[in-house]
Design a protein around this motif. Sequence first.
Motif, PDB file in Angstrom:
ATOM      1  N   ALA A 105      -1.087   6.908  -2.297  1.00  0.00           N
ATOM      2  CA  ALA A 105      -0.420   5.399  -2.339  1.00  0.00           C
ATOM      3  C   ALA A 105      -1.278   5.093  -3.375  1.00  0.00           C
ATOM      4  O   ALA A 105      -0.235   4.321  -4.189  1.00  0.00           O
ATOM      5  CB  ALA A 105      -2.172   4.800  -1.476  1.00  0.00           C
ATOM      6  N   CYS A 110      -0.525   1.901  -5.913  1.00  0.00           N
ATOM      7  CA  CYS A 110      -1.270   1.151  -5.263  1.00  0.00           C
ATOM      8  C   CYS A 110      -2.704   0.620  -5.917  1.00  0.00           C
ATOM      9  O   CYS A 110      -2.984   2.347  -6.355  1.00  0.00           O
ATOM     10  CB  CYS A 110      -1.197   1.047  -3.395  1.00  0.00           C
ATOM     11  SG  CYS A 110       0.052   1.246  -2.681  1.00  0.00           S
ATOM     12  N   ARG A 114      -5.407  -2.250  -3.059  1.00  0.00           N
ATOM     13  CA  ARG A 114      -4.410  -2.317  -1.892  1.00  0.00           C
ATOM     14  C   ARG A 114      -4.672  -0.649  -1.204  1.00  0.00           C
ATOM     15  O   ARG A 114      -4.592  -0.742  -0.041  1.00  0.00           O
ATOM     16  CB  ARG A 114      -3.006  -1.858  -2.690  1.00  0.00           C
ATOM     17  CG  ARG A 114      -1.961  -2.080  -2.072  1.00  0.00           C
ATOM     18  CD  ARG A 114      -1.806  -3.192  -0.999  1.00  0.00           C
ATOM     19  NE  ARG A 114      -0.173  -2.891  -0.193  1.00  0.00           N
ATOM     20  CZ  ARG A 114       1.306  -3.122  -0.527  1.00  0.00           C
ATOM     21  NH1 ARG A 114       1.195  -3.251  -1.569  1.00  0.00           N
ATOM     22  NH2 ARG A 114       1.874  -3.212  -0.286  1.00  0.00           N
ATOM     23  N   ARG A 115      -5.006   0.220  -1.480  1.00  0.00           N
ATOM     24  CA  ARG A 115      -5.261   1.096  -1.738  1.00  0.00           C
ATOM     25  C   ARG A 115      -6.419   0.896   0.296  1.00  0.00           C
ATOM     26  O   ARG A 115      -6.369   1.281   1.028  1.00  0.00           O
ATOM     27  CB  ARG A 115      -6.239   2.424  -2.178  1.00  0.00           C
ATOM     28  CG  ARG A 115      -4.864   3.053  -2.647  1.00  0.00           C
ATOM     29  CD  ARG A 115      -5.838   4.366  -3.435  1.00  0.00           C
ATOM     30  NE  ARG A 115      -5.554   3.800  -5.072  1.00  0.00           N
ATOM     31  CZ  ARG A 115      -6.153   4.126  -5.336  1.00  0.00           C
ATOM     32  NH1 ARG A 115      -7.223   5.720  -5.282  1.00  0.00           N
ATOM     33  NH2 ARG A 115      -6.722   4.161  -6.573  1.00  0.00           N
ATOM     34  N   SER A 118      -4.707  -1.423   2.583  1.00  0.00           N
ATOM     35  CA  SER A 118      -3.404  -1.340   3.090  1.00  0.00           C
ATOM     36  C   SER A 118      -3.534   0.659   4.131  1.00  0.00           C
ATOM     37  O   SER A 118      -2.698   0.741   4.723  1.00  0.00           O
ATOM     38  CB  SER A 118      -2.099  -0.744   2.312  1.00  0.00           C
ATOM     39  OG  SER A 118      -1.803  -2.254   1.969  1.00  0.00           O
TER      40      SER A 118
END
Length: 208
Positions: A105, A110, A114-115, A118
């Motif tokens: 990611a 990311c 975001r990691r 997601s």
Amino acid sequence: MPRFLLNSAIVSVIVTVVALFFHSMAAYALARLRFPGRGIIFSGIMSTLLVSLPVILVPLFLVAKQLGLLDSDAGLIVPSIFHAFGIFLLRQYYLNIPRELEEAADLDGCGYWRRYWSVILPLSRPVLASLSVLFFLANWDAFLWPLTITRNPDLRVIQLGIAGMQGQYASAWNLILAAAVIAAIPTVVVFVAGQKRLVDAMKTTGLK
């Protein structure tokens, strides 16, 4: 009874959802981020497991009074959100997640948020489901703190409602037992629905 059940449901659901969100973020930071004092912070969080509610009941009540949380839904909800066990269990779970997933990611651009959102959260569904069962049951059965923080009958949770049905010299035990059975139904439903997730999370978390 409907009012008591509704109050307990509102408090239990809100505390469970908010606690899982903040606990997962704290656990991810303690498991993956590198910053000074991380071990000390984690040790401090874990040390709170040694302190029971009756020990901190008076200072917690005074803090809630200063914040204007007496006789309010916020007073029932906010102090119940933090619990070191949730952070500990999630941290141990995150330590077992392969770092390669986050590195992939990271290569896609990311950031940490975001990691977490997601990659980590979707992988955390089993342990989050098990914690949701534990948190819901704990808050549904709460008695001491709701008794301390509330005086308004409209804010009574189900456990206070059942206790209020007992008289000083006599009690209608048929009504009390009927109310206890009704109060136990949501806990049985939640436990049956989440018991598989609970066992799976306990088996896969480990003590790394």
